[in-house]
Design an enzyme around this catalytic site. Structure first.
Site, mmCIF file in Angstrom:
data_model
loop_
_atom_site.group_PDB
_atom_site.id
_atom_site.type_symbol
_atom_site.label_atom_id
_atom_site.label_comp_id
_atom_site.label_asym_id
_atom_site.label_seq_id
_atom_site.Cartn_x
_atom_site.Cartn_y
_atom_site.Cartn_z
ATOM 1 N N GLU A 189 27.542 4.664 13.062
ATOM 2 C CA GLU A 189 26.740 5.432 14.014
ATOM 3 C C GLU A 189 27.202 5.281 15.460
ATOM 4 O O GLU A 189 27.032 6.195 16.266
ATOM 5 C CB GLU A 189 25.266 5.008 13.893
ATOM 6 C CG GLU A 189 24.607 5.387 12.594
ATOM 7 C CD GLU A 189 24.484 6.883 12.417
ATOM 8 O OE1 GLU A 189 24.026 7.562 13.355
ATOM 9 O OE2 GLU A 189 24.879 7.380 11.335
ATOM 10 N N SER A 205 -30.553 -9.484 -21.752
ATOM 11 C CA SER A 205 -30.986 -10.867 -21.912
ATOM 12 C C SER A 205 -30.076 -11.874 -21.224
ATOM 13 O O SER A 205 -30.418 -13.055 -21.150
ATOM 14 C CB SER A 205 -31.079 -11.211 -23.406
ATOM 15 O OG SER A 205 -32.134 -10.485 -23.996
#
Length: 839
Positions: free
Chosen positions: A114, A486
């Site tokens: 780059e 229960s």
């Protein structure tokens, strides 16, 4: 006029010769002056125009103050208890890595490609610009223009400007780049660039790209892999490994050549790296939750959003360390899905996914490719087309698109006879490991949930929230409000122990009615005088009702709220049989509190959270250590948990629940487990909910099954039948990872055996209690006769019609009648608080 003499004529000629050169000089002077003026005008005017253009470009130019303290939005990550990444939370996948931690070969790959003069230019590279201009002048028509932007210019564009191609933007970019160079070091600029650049596949920055493309950290990348990343800024899409592997390879090799030209690598290293294969086989896509951890990860995400808000959760770079045990989670997912499939298979084949018609069989491959898999289909299942219904021949495609043909197992064909298969049917199948056979599959309608957590700390180890997160994100473990049946009874018995009731206290197990409410025992029989121990051991409803009436509904409701079972509770006797609504996670917290000796244990999924800089900003736990300045003494651990009942009362309930597992309703769930365990079954009215809740000294696990819109699971589908086997299989695998030990007996407890109508039992008694005794209680509740004077009995509705709605808070008086407040059901559909639990 006299004639001119020769002298006169000579004089005139001399004068004429002298004037002519002056005229000529005057012309040149005028010409030169005009040109000079024109040149000055052009220069001044041009300079003025340039100055005006410069001022226009500078005006409104973003400042670079923010770059000095660069802090990009970074994704947050969720870790398991052993620090494996479970999920990533982000709108953009981005990981920040300081420049010192980025390998040199990664830097070289980007710089060589780059901006090879990065460390020498001042933000703009004139040589690169000149070279680009020449190439663009002689470029082939249709070919893309060559750029000359430096890394600094790209930082300016990406961080501060838009991405258009106008000349004005390029001027601003150049000016800003030079300003950046004056304000930041080269390494600071490169750090911003490598962490900010978009590299495709949702990856921002080199660290995120390394994980997406190669499932590696930066320091694990090869030179070839670093070169591939270095080639992506030009066009991530055109060099995508997933879609264009050949173009990606060519671009990678070009970067390697540039690295060799700049001296970053040798020619030998270049050749070796270029020969390295490049493929997408080992590429990892974005990390969503690991398979099976979706419910857990979503619960953590919700907690983070509540705590920090959406923006910080998704972009704050949080490192979230959870208590998730991946082995336990995998086991829970496997066992729960097996149980859901088993129940569903026992309730019949519902038919094909769809029917395409017999004429589609000839071109079944193409027709099958067009079909979308149902959201709840498991990853190892496949869509298949029935090619010959009589022989059971089907065709399916593998994950890679390869075609397969085989036959349906005979047991699956028998199962499907209820709705016979037809040629052209689309069905779900599971290919078998041996032979060319498949098993028919269908997505269960029943749902389930499981929560497993540490008894002492509340750290959630595993969470299963439903069959498929892709199908429904509703978490049945944390969001579904269901009746515990229960399995609520231990709270009632614990409240009784706190009131001084003995485990050996006798209560009448006999018929009882208020208005049209006629509660009964699951077995539809009555035992008469029954010790409280046996009432819990065998889950006797009438004993529980009389115990609640004896101690008062205020005591039960207050303890339920204090333990975190509910936020509010109707003070009606049916509630003591489990006719309240809670979540699996809350229920786990209650059972952990009992196991922990009566202190409130809050379930937690997160251990601690770090910010993007590694600082711990939140830590779970209700334990702290006092500071000790004396180096010869260790700090003392302080337990900050709230105590709601005594350790002695909790131990009494634990002892009774141990016998539930040894000889009571929980017997089937204890098979093959030799570690001390305690637990309770739970089945709500009409068999709508099936629970099993239990714990060891170290781990508590709650299992629930039911339909999202409550309806019966079928007669006999009690908690011990559906949930018990899953609890047993899970705990049987998990408990060996802990040391075998007994529940801690607190001081002030005496163990004693005594005889009951159901044989000898052993219980824990407080030192002021006489083992095996049954004291005289107030008339009515214990002996069997209940009236409005018995606390709670007066709040029972006149009929079951008044109980068939959801509630929110206490019951209120409406014109002399008791009516519940109506509230929408959190789990969808009308929740029926019913008439209590069954078993």
């Amino acid at each position: 006029m006299s004639p001119k003499t020769p002298d006169t004529r000579d004089s005139e000629r001399k004068n004429s010769t002298a004037i002519s050169p002056r005229r000529r000089y005057r012309f040149w002077r005028i010409l030169i002056g005009s040109l000079t003026g024109l040149i000055l005008f052009v220069f001044v005017g041009g300079g003025l125009a340039v100055w005006i253009k410069y001022q226009s470009a500078v005006k409104g130019l973003p400042t670079i103050v923010g770059l000095r303290d660069y802090s990009p939005p970074v994704m947050s990550r969720i870790y398991s208890g052993d620090d494996q990444v479970v999920a990533e939370l982000a709108s953009e996948r981005r990981l920040f890595v300081p420049i010192a931690a980025i390998p040199q070969k990664v830097k070289d790959a980007f710089i060589s490609t780059e901006d090879k003069n990065f460390y020498t230019h001042g933000g703009v590279d004139p040589m690169a610009i000149g070279r680009a201009v020449l190439q663009d002048i002689f470029r082939v028509h249709g070919k893309r223009l060559v750029g000359a932007s430096t890394i600094t210019q790209q930082v300016a564009r990406n961080m501060l400007l838009n991405n258009d191609r106008k000349l004005e933007r390029k001027i601003k970019e150049a000016i800003l780049a030079m300003r950046i160079e004056q304000s930041l070091t080269k390494d600071q600029i490169l750090e911003i660039y490598l962490n900010e650049i978009y590299l495709g596949a949702g990856a921002y920055g080199v660290a995120a790209a390394a994980q997406i493309y190669f499932h590696k950290n930066l320091d694990q990348l090869t030179t070839a892999e670093a070169a591939y990343l270095g080639g992506l800024p030009k066009s991530p899409y055109n060099y995508d490994l997933f879609r264009k592997p050949e173009a990606a390879k060519q671009r990678r090799n070009f970067v390697l050549s540039r690295m060799a030209e700049t001296g970053a690598i040798t020619q030998e290293e270049k050749i070796q790296a270029q020969n390295e294969p490049i493929s997408s086989k080992n590429i990892s896509g974005r990390r969503g939750p690991l398979p099976g951890t979706e419910w857990y990860a979503e619960a953590v995400r919700r907690d983070l959003i509540d705590r920090y808000g959406l923006e910080k959760t998704m972009q704050g770079g949080l490192e979230v360390h959870t208590s998730l045990n991946l082995q336990d989670q995998t086991l829970a997912t496997k066992l729960m899905r097996q149980a859901l499939i088993k129940y569903d298979r026992n309730h019949g084949w519902r038919g094909a996914v769809t029917h395409l018609g017999e004429d589609t069989v000839a071109d079944w491959t193409e027709n099958l490719k067009k079909q979308k898999a149902p959201a709840g289909m498991l990853p190892n299942w496949r869509l298949a087309m029935v090619l010959n219904a009589k022989t059971g021949e089907v065709g399916w495609l593998s994950g890679a698109g390869k075609t397969h043909q085989g036959t349906i197992l005979s047991k699956s064909l028998s199962w499907s006879k209820r709705k016979p298969l037809k040629d052209g049917d689309i069905v779900m199948v599971e290919p078998q490991s041996e032979g060319n056979q498949v098993e028919l599959c269908q997505i269960p309608l029943i749902e389930g949930a499981l929560v497993s957590m540490d008894v002492r700390t509340g750290r959630v180890l595993a969470m299963f929230g439903g069959w498929s997160f892709a199908e429904s994100q509703f978490n049945r473990a944390t969001q579904a409000m269901r009746q515990p049946g229960s399995s609520f009874k231990p709270i009632v018995y614990l409240a009784g122990m706190e009131k001084g009731i003995l485990p050996s206290q006798i209560f009448m197990d006999s018929p009882f009615s208020v208005g049209d409410w006629h509660p009964n025992n699951y077995e539809k029989n009555f035992w008469g005088p029954t010790a409280l121990h046996n009432g819990l051991r065998y889950s006797r409803n009438l004993v529980t009702i009389r115990l609640a009436a004896q101690i008062g509904m205020d005591a039960v409701a207050n303890l339920s709220i204090a333990l975190g079972e509910v936020d509010s509770m109707p003070k009606v006797l049916p509630a003591v049989l489990g006719a309240v609504e809670t979540t699996v996670l809350r229920h786990a917290g209650v059972y952990a509190s009992i196991a922990a000796g009566g202190v409130v244990v809050h379930p937690t999924t997160v251990d601690y959270i770090q910010d993007r800089n590694g600082k711990v900003i939140w830590r779970s736990g209700e334990f702290s250590a006092n500071d000790v300045n004396d180096p010869n003494h260790l700090p003392t651990l302080i337990d900050n948990r709230k105590r709601v009942v005594s350790a002695q009362s909790s131990y009494q309930i634990i002892t009774m629940m141990e016998d539930v597992m040894r000889r009571g309703t929980g017997f089937s769930a204890s098979k093959g487990i030799d570690t001390p365990i305690a637990g309770k079954t739970g089945t709500s009215q009409n068999f709508n909910d099936a629970w099993f809740a239990g714990f060891s000294p170290d781990v508590v696990t709650i299992v629930w099954f039911g339909f999202d819109t409550p309806k019966t699971l079928g007669k006999g589908m009690a908690g011990g039948v559906l949930a018990g086997p899953v609890w047993n299989a899970y705990m049987k695998d998990v408990l060996p990872t802990y040391p075998k030990r007994d529940f801690i007996r607190p001081s002030g407890i005496v163990m004693a055996s005594y005889s009951t109508s159901k044989g000898m039992v052993t219980d824990a008694f407080k030192t002021d209690q006489k083992p095996g005794d049954s004291i005289n209680l107030s008339p009515g509740a214990a002996t069997g006769t209940l009236s409005a004077a018995d606390t709670g009995a007066e709040n029972v509705p006149d009929s079951e019609d008044n109980m068939g709605v959801g509630y929110s808070g206490d019951y209120v008086n409406d014109n002399g009648k008791i009516k519940p407040k109506i509230a929408p059901s959190p789990s969808g559909g009308g929740e029926d608080i019913g008439m209590g639990g069954l078993y």
